[in-house]
Design a protein around this motif. Structure first.
Motif, mmCIF file in Angstrom:
data_model
loop_
_atom_site.group_PDB
_atom_site.id
_atom_site.type_symbol
_atom_site.label_atom_id
_atom_site.label_comp_id
_atom_site.label_asym_id
_atom_site.label_seq_id
_atom_site.Cartn_x
_atom_site.Cartn_y
_atom_site.Cartn_z
ATOM 1 N N HIS A 130 0.871 -1.181 0.000
ATOM 2 C CA HIS A 130 0.000 0.000 0.000
ATOM 3 C C HIS A 130 0.903 1.224 0.000
ATOM 4 C CE1 HIS A 130 -3.188 2.772 0.854
ATOM 5 N NE2 HIS A 130 -4.088 1.805 1.009
ATOM 6 N N PHE A 131 1.088 1.837 -1.157
ATOM 7 C CA PHE A 131 2.078 2.915 -1.291
ATOM 8 C C PHE A 131 1.663 4.159 -0.509
ATOM 9 C CE2 PHE A 131 2.901 0.253 -4.964
ATOM 10 C CZ PHE A 131 4.288 0.189 -4.966
ATOM 11 N N LYS A 132 0.392 4.482 -0.482
ATOM 12 C CA LYS A 132 -0.035 5.685 0.230
ATOM 13 C C LYS A 132 0.191 5.537 1.731
ATOM 14 C CE LYS A 132 -3.966 8.827 0.665
ATOM 15 N NZ LYS A 132 -5.372 9.094 0.240
ATOM 16 N N ARG A 133 -0.182 4.387 2.297
ATOM 17 C CA ARG A 133 0.018 4.181 3.731
ATOM 18 C C ARG A 133 1.505 4.087 4.069
ATOM 19 N NH1 ARG A 133 -4.736 2.634 6.447
ATOM 20 N NH2 ARG A 133 -3.416 2.580 8.313
ATOM 21 N N THR A 134 2.292 3.495 3.165
ATOM 22 C CA THR A 134 3.745 3.433 3.380
ATOM 23 C C THR A 134 4.339 4.834 3.406
ATOM 24 O OG1 THR A 134 3.881 1.275 2.301
ATOM 25 C CG2 THR A 134 5.913 2.548 2.447
ATOM 26 N N ALA A 154 6.196 6.702 6.599
ATOM 27 C CA ALA A 154 7.565 7.237 6.513
ATOM 28 C C ALA A 154 7.605 8.721 6.860
ATOM 29 C CB ALA A 154 8.123 6.998 5.111
ATOM 30 N N LEU A 155 6.604 9.483 6.406
ATOM 31 C CA LEU A 155 6.535 10.916 6.717
ATOM 32 C C LEU A 155 6.337 11.122 8.211
ATOM 33 C CD1 LEU A 155 6.348 13.879 5.844
ATOM 34 C CD2 LEU A 155 3.896 13.492 5.404
ATOM 35 N N LYS A 156 5.463 10.332 8.822
ATOM 36 C CA LYS A 156 5.223 10.444 10.253
ATOM 37 C C LYS A 156 6.509 10.164 11.042
ATOM 38 C CE LYS A 156 1.525 8.450 11.658
ATOM 39 N NZ LYS A 156 0.572 7.389 12.104
ATOM 40 N N ARG A 157 7.252 9.114 10.630
ATOM 41 C CA ARG A 157 8.494 8.764 11.338
ATOM 42 C C ARG A 157 9.533 9.875 11.221
ATOM 43 N NH1 ARG A 157 12.887 7.221 9.217
ATOM 44 N NH2 ARG A 157 11.889 6.650 7.251
ATOM 45 N N GLN A 158 9.678 10.470 10.033
ATOM 46 C CA GLN A 158 10.678 11.521 9.850
ATOM 47 C C GLN A 158 10.296 12.796 10.604
ATOM 48 O OE1 GLN A 158 12.016 10.159 5.354
ATOM 49 N NE2 GLN A 158 12.015 12.301 5.820
ATOM 50 N N LEU A 159 8.976 13.085 10.683
ATOM 51 C CA LEU A 159 8.547 14.263 11.453
ATOM 52 C C LEU A 159 8.832 14.072 12.937
ATOM 53 C CD1 LEU A 159 5.118 15.087 9.727
ATOM 54 C CD2 LEU A 159 7.188 16.507 9.711
ATOM 55 N N LEU A 160 8.577 12.886 13.466
ATOM 56 C CA LEU A 160 8.803 12.616 14.884
ATOM 57 C C LEU A 160 10.283 12.591 15.220
ATOM 58 C CD1 LEU A 160 6.094 9.861 15.534
ATOM 59 C CD2 LEU A 160 6.049 12.246 16.277
ATOM 60 N N SER A 161 11.092 12.124 14.280
ATOM 61 C CA SER A 161 12.535 12.030 14.550
ATOM 62 C C SER A 161 13.270 13.313 14.215
ATOM 63 C CB SER A 161 13.147 10.873 13.756
ATOM 64 O OG SER A 161 13.014 11.099 12.360
ATOM 65 N N GLY A 162 12.601 14.306 13.591
ATOM 66 C CA GLY A 162 13.219 15.575 13.257
ATOM 67 C C GLY A 162 14.104 15.523 12.036
ATOM 68 N N THR A 163 13.995 14.485 11.231
ATOM 69 C CA THR A 163 14.842 14.360 10.029
ATOM 70 C C THR A 163 14.161 14.913 8.785
ATOM 71 O OG1 THR A 163 14.019 12.128 9.632
ATOM 72 C CG2 THR A 163 16.009 12.337 10.972
ATOM 73 N N ASP A 207 13.857 20.588 1.632
ATOM 74 C CA ASP A 207 14.266 19.475 0.770
ATOM 75 C C ASP A 207 13.390 18.264 1.121
ATOM 76 O OD1 ASP A 207 15.590 17.880 -1.017
ATOM 77 O OD2 ASP A 207 17.306 17.476 0.299
ATOM 78 N N PRO A 208 12.092 18.311 0.712
ATOM 79 C CA PRO A 208 11.119 17.295 1.161
ATOM 80 C C PRO A 208 11.328 15.942 0.476
ATOM 81 C CG PRO A 208 10.100 18.767 -0.401
ATOM 82 C CD PRO A 208 11.487 19.288 -0.211
ATOM 83 N N VAL A 209 12.287 15.200 0.986
ATOM 84 C CA VAL A 209 12.569 13.873 0.446
ATOM 85 C C VAL A 209 12.109 12.834 1.466
ATOM 86 C CG1 VAL A 209 14.336 12.282 -0.372
ATOM 87 C CG2 VAL A 209 14.525 14.730 -0.872
ATOM 88 N N ILE A 210 11.219 11.960 1.048
ATOM 89 C CA ILE A 210 10.679 10.926 1.926
ATOM 90 C C ILE A 210 11.269 9.582 1.501
ATOM 91 C CG2 ILE A 210 8.611 9.859 2.880
ATOM 92 C CD1 ILE A 210 8.887 12.868 3.406
ATOM 93 N N ILE A 211 12.010 8.954 2.411
ATOM 94 C CA ILE A 211 12.642 7.673 2.106
ATOM 95 C C ILE A 211 12.118 6.628 3.078
ATOM 96 C CG2 ILE A 211 14.827 6.449 1.823
ATOM 97 C CD1 ILE A 211 16.187 9.153 1.488
ATOM 98 N N PRO A 212 11.209 5.743 2.621
ATOM 99 C CA PRO A 212 10.693 4.702 3.522
ATOM 100 C C PRO A 212 11.782 3.688 3.861
ATOM 101 C CG PRO A 212 9.270 4.995 1.600
ATOM 102 C CD PRO A 212 10.548 5.709 1.306
ATOM 103 N N HIS A 261 12.335 -0.247 6.034
ATOM 104 C CA HIS A 261 11.594 -1.509 6.102
ATOM 105 C C HIS A 261 10.410 -1.440 7.063
ATOM 106 C CE1 HIS A 261 10.800 -5.665 7.460
ATOM 107 N NE2 HIS A 261 11.038 -5.967 6.178
ATOM 108 N N ASP A 262 10.588 -0.774 8.207
ATOM 109 C CA ASP A 262 9.515 -0.711 9.204
ATOM 110 C C ASP A 262 8.351 0.173 8.770
ATOM 111 O OD1 ASP A 262 10.910 -2.397 10.838
ATOM 112 O OD2 ASP A 262 11.807 -0.791 12.062
ATOM 113 N N ASP A 263 8.528 0.991 7.726
ATOM 114 C CA ASP A 263 7.451 1.872 7.261
ATOM 115 C C ASP A 263 6.490 1.177 6.296
ATOM 116 O OD1 ASP A 263 8.592 4.000 8.667
ATOM 117 O OD2 ASP A 263 9.881 4.531 6.980
ATOM 118 N N ILE A 264 6.922 0.088 5.700
ATOM 119 C CA ILE A 264 6.144 -0.523 4.618
ATOM 120 C C ILE A 264 4.860 -1.146 5.171
ATOM 121 C CG2 ILE A 264 6.148 -2.246 2.764
ATOM 122 C CD1 ILE A 264 9.146 -1.896 2.558
ATOM 123 N N ARG A 265 3.750 -0.855 4.522
ATOM 124 C CA ARG A 265 2.458 -1.401 4.889
ATOM 125 C C ARG A 265 1.853 -2.137 3.681
ATOM 126 N NH1 ARG A 265 4.547 -0.321 8.841
ATOM 127 N NH2 ARG A 265 3.823 0.918 10.621
#
Length: 403
Positions: free
Chosen positions: A166-170, A174-183, A188-193, A195-199
């Motif tokens: 499911h690409f949208k949920r993945t 990934a966006l949620k994880r990067q926002l929480l981690s401050g990365t 430069d809005p680059v989202i890199i999923p 393994h743990d992000d994949i749904r």
């Protein structure tokens, strides 16, 4: 979803290859449309092809389609040697001594026929038949207690096959994880999923009611029904069977033969049996009603019944036949069709008596007359098509039976 550029570039001819594949697929689709058009032009001939009907176990059939161009490559000839470059004059007739063929010596003047064997699935052929005859879909009126499980995708999991990612949920994970981690960098809005992000999409089985159908084929096998009449019935029944099976997953078939008495027989015997007794059509209708009562409750089954005869019936039996048909069969079946096959020995009276008794009273009663194989297509339209003003009105037709 944006990903980091690793510096790789697509091949220069990637777009050209894609366009070529697209053109090939377009040409194949156009060629199949041409084939279907040729088949439709000769549909009446193919429908009555007994060899085709004999291949009931196959899902793909080969049909000879004449006068059709097969796409082929043409090579440009250059000034080089090759086959046919030896001595001799243009137009000279060549043959090997002592090995003459069966035909006449010399060139002919008539063009040859070049039929092409085209493979078509039986389902496609049935679909063409429905489109050509404008047959309506058969609507189930009953759903049995039997249920099938149908998968429905309605949940998300962290494991699964790549085909269900499911690409949208993945991306959101990934966006949620990067926002929480401050990365996450908004400049430069680059989202890199990772393994743990994949749904993955996941499904659950839900019970679905399944419609069931039964077809009763009834035929007069008295002495007046010859091999020619039975062959017409066999072809007509085959395509009726294919059309009904197209609309239901589970279809049962029951075969009833009758002269003065009726009995149930296997399919292979149905078209070969021949009796020499009299004819009582009511015996077949009574047996059909009995089988429905014992095995096929109309609340759970969709029931289709078709009766074929040359119209010869014991005159005192008409009242019994009409009573069973009007009180037991027509109120319970989805469709009842009577096909009268022309015979030199049959009276042909029953069709008109049936029309006088019922036509216009029941919407699920269909009548047709089949004089030869060329009328099979029209008979299928009469039996399975919509009722309209073009439907034959046998009550107003001049009677053809012998007085």
């Amino acid at each position: 979803m944006e990903q980091q550029n690793n510096g790789s570039q697509a091949p220069a001819n990637a777009g050209g290859s894609y366009d070529m594949v697209e053109r090939i697929e377009r040409d194949v689709a156009r060629f199949r449309d041409i084939v279907k058009g040729k088949i439709r032009q000769n549909l009446r001939k193919f429908i009555t092809n007994t060899e085709l009907i004999g291949r009931q176990g196959k899902t793909v059939v080969s049909i000879p389609v004449p006068q059709i161009e097969i796409p082929h490559f043409t090579y440009r000839l250059r000034d080089v040697g090759g086959v046919g470059q030896g001595e001799g004059e243009e137009g000279e007739i060549l043959w090997v001594e002592g090995e003459e063929g069966e035909g006449q010596r010399g060139a002919g003047f008539l063009p040859g026929l070049h039929p092409v064997e085209v493979e078509v699935t039986l389902e496609e052929l049935v679909e063409m038949l429905g489109e050509e005859l404008e047959l309506p879909r058969l609507e189930p009126k009953s759903f049995g207690q039997m249920q099938s499980e149908k998968p429905r995708y309605k949940s998300i999991r962290r494991v699964g096959p790549e085909a269900l990612r499911h690409f949208k949920r993945t991306f959101k994970q990934a966006l949620k994880r990067q926002l929480l981690s401050g990365t996450y960098d908004p400049n430069d809005p680059v989202i890199i999923p990772i393994h743990d992000d994949i749904r993955y999409r996941s499904f659950e089985y839900e019970p679905q009611p399944e419609s069931k159908a039964v077809i009763f084929f009834m035929m007069d096998v008295s002495g007046s029904m010859g091999d020619e009449q039975k062959e017409i019935v066999r072809i007509t029944a085959f395509w009726i069977d294919q059309w009904v099976r197209r609309h239901y997953r589970g279809v049962e078939r029951r075969y009833i033969v009758h002269d003065a008495a009726a009995r149930e027989v296997p399919e292979d015997l149905f078209y070969r049996l021949r009796e020499s007794g009299g004819t009582k059509i009511s015996s077949a209708y009574k047996l059909c009603a009995k089988l429905i009562e014992e095995h096929y409750p109309p609340t759970e089954w969709n029931i289709y019944a078709f009766h074929f005869s040359d119209g010869d019936n014991w005159e005192e039996d008409d009242a019994d036949a009409f009573e069973v048909l009007g009180e037991k069969l027509l109120p319970q079946v989805n469709l009842f069709g009577y096909g009268q096959v022309y015979s030199h020995w049959g009276s042909g009276r029953f069709l008109y008596d049936l029309a006088d008794e019922f036509e216009g009273e029941f919407d699920n009663l269909r009548l047709t007359e089949i004089r030869n194989k060329d009328e099979i297509l029209d008979a299928i339209r009469d039996l399975l098509g919509k009722r309209s003003e073009d439907q034959p009105n046998f009550r107003q037709r001049p009677r053809r039976y012998r007085a």
